[in-house]
Design an enzyme around this catalytic site. Structure first.
Site, PDB file in Angstrom:
ATOM      1  CB  CYS A 244      75.053 140.459  46.206  1.00  0.00           C
ATOM      2  SG  CYS A 244      74.027 139.723  44.929  1.00  0.00           S
TER       3      CYS A 244
ATOM      4  CG  HIS B  35      74.994 143.782  43.057  1.00  0.00           C
ATOM      5  ND1 HIS B  35      75.742 142.832  43.710  1.00  0.00           N
ATOM      6  CD2 HIS B  35      75.362 144.986  43.599  1.00  0.00           C
ATOM      7  CE1 HIS B  35      76.532 143.421  44.599  1.00  0.00           C
ATOM      8  NE2 HIS B  35      76.308 144.721  44.555  1.00  0.00           N
TER       9      HIS B  35
ATOM     10  CG  HIS C 222      78.099 146.334  47.330  1.00  0.00           C
ATOM     11  ND1 HIS C 222      78.085 146.626  45.983  1.00  0.00           N
ATOM     12  CD2 HIS C 222      79.222 146.956  47.814  1.00  0.00           C
ATOM     13  CE1 HIS C 222      79.127 147.370  45.666  1.00  0.00           C
ATOM     14  NE2 HIS C 222      79.826 147.589  46.747  1.00  0.00           N
TER      15      HIS C 222
END
Length: 245
Positions: free
Chosen positions: A132, A203, A215
């Site tokens: 990410c 994340h 993402h």
């Protein structure tokens, strides 16, 4: 460096075309306006192959130009992907907004094609590189030419009871926290805690506008996704301090 005459020609065309997107090409330092043949020119732009061919009669195309009506000059994901696929290495975006009963020019932003074998969408997952944060780094390099610092990270670092990689390092990467409830802007980075037992943000996603994010989830391909399904996981909204207005 964009000369004053070139800038004036680009801005004049953007004002003329508002509320639709203007588009054109830069050849030999001169701006050549083109007709926007997109099905919905208020939301997109398309330059016909014929216009490209006619422009090339005057020399090599140096840049593709278009406007963003009532939006910032931050390149959309579609802009970035088109630039990456294009043979023209430089793209220019000019913002036009309706203010005081008339359209007014905002910022003019240049971004360049980045030679990178790792795509923004559809990349395989490799923790520590193609993850990410790796996607955030590639996106910012493509959109702003910004080289974000990398940080060593081992698997499941958020479960060791002491590490908070994103929270500890976002300032060093050039970001500031604007509050979880901030009005989102294109390019904002959203930190999330997903399957994080200690609630540590593990994340990161890039806000693309229109309730969409970019993402890269664990062991999945990087992708564009719907933000609402992830809102409950958001812990921080980060804004790059050199972001375009």
């Amino acid at each position: 460096m964009i000369g004053s005459e070139l800038r004036a020609a680009i801005e004049a065309d953007a004002l003329r075309c508002y509320p639709n997107e203007s588009c054109g090409l830069v050849v030999a330092g001169q701006y050549i306006p083109c007709t926007n043949v997109a099905p919905d020119p208020s939301r997109d732009f398309t330059i016909s192959p014929c216009a490209y061919a006619q422009a090339e009669e005057h020399g090599a195309i140096q840049a593709v130009v278009h406007s963003h009506p009532d939006a910032s000059a931050w390149p959309s994901l579609a802009d970035i992907l088109a630039c990456q696929a294009s043979l023209v290495s430089s793209w220019l975006v000019v913002s036009v907004r309706w203010e005081d009963k008339r359209p007014r020019i905002g910022r003019l932003h240049r971004f360049d094609r980045v030679d990178n074998d790792i795509p923004l969408i559809g990349a395989s997952f490799e923790h520590g590189t193609q993850d990410c944060y790796g996607l955030v780094r590639r996106y910012y390099r493509a959109a702003l030419g910004a080289i974000l610092p990398d940080f060593a990270r081992s698997g499941m670092w958020w479960e060791d009871g002491q590490s908070s990689l994103y929270v500890d390092n976002y300032a060093a990467a050039g970001f500031m926290s604007v509050g979880r409830d901030a009005v989102l802007r294109t390019g904002d980075v959203l930190l999330m805690a997903i399957a994080s037992r200690r609630g540590v943000p593990n994340h990161a996603a890039v806000y693309l506008g229109g309730d969409e994010i970019l993402h890269h989830l664990w062991n999945q391909l990087s992708r564009r996704d719907s933000l609402p399904r992830y809102c409950k996981h958001v812990t921080h909204v980060l804004r790059y301090q050199q972001a375009l207005e």
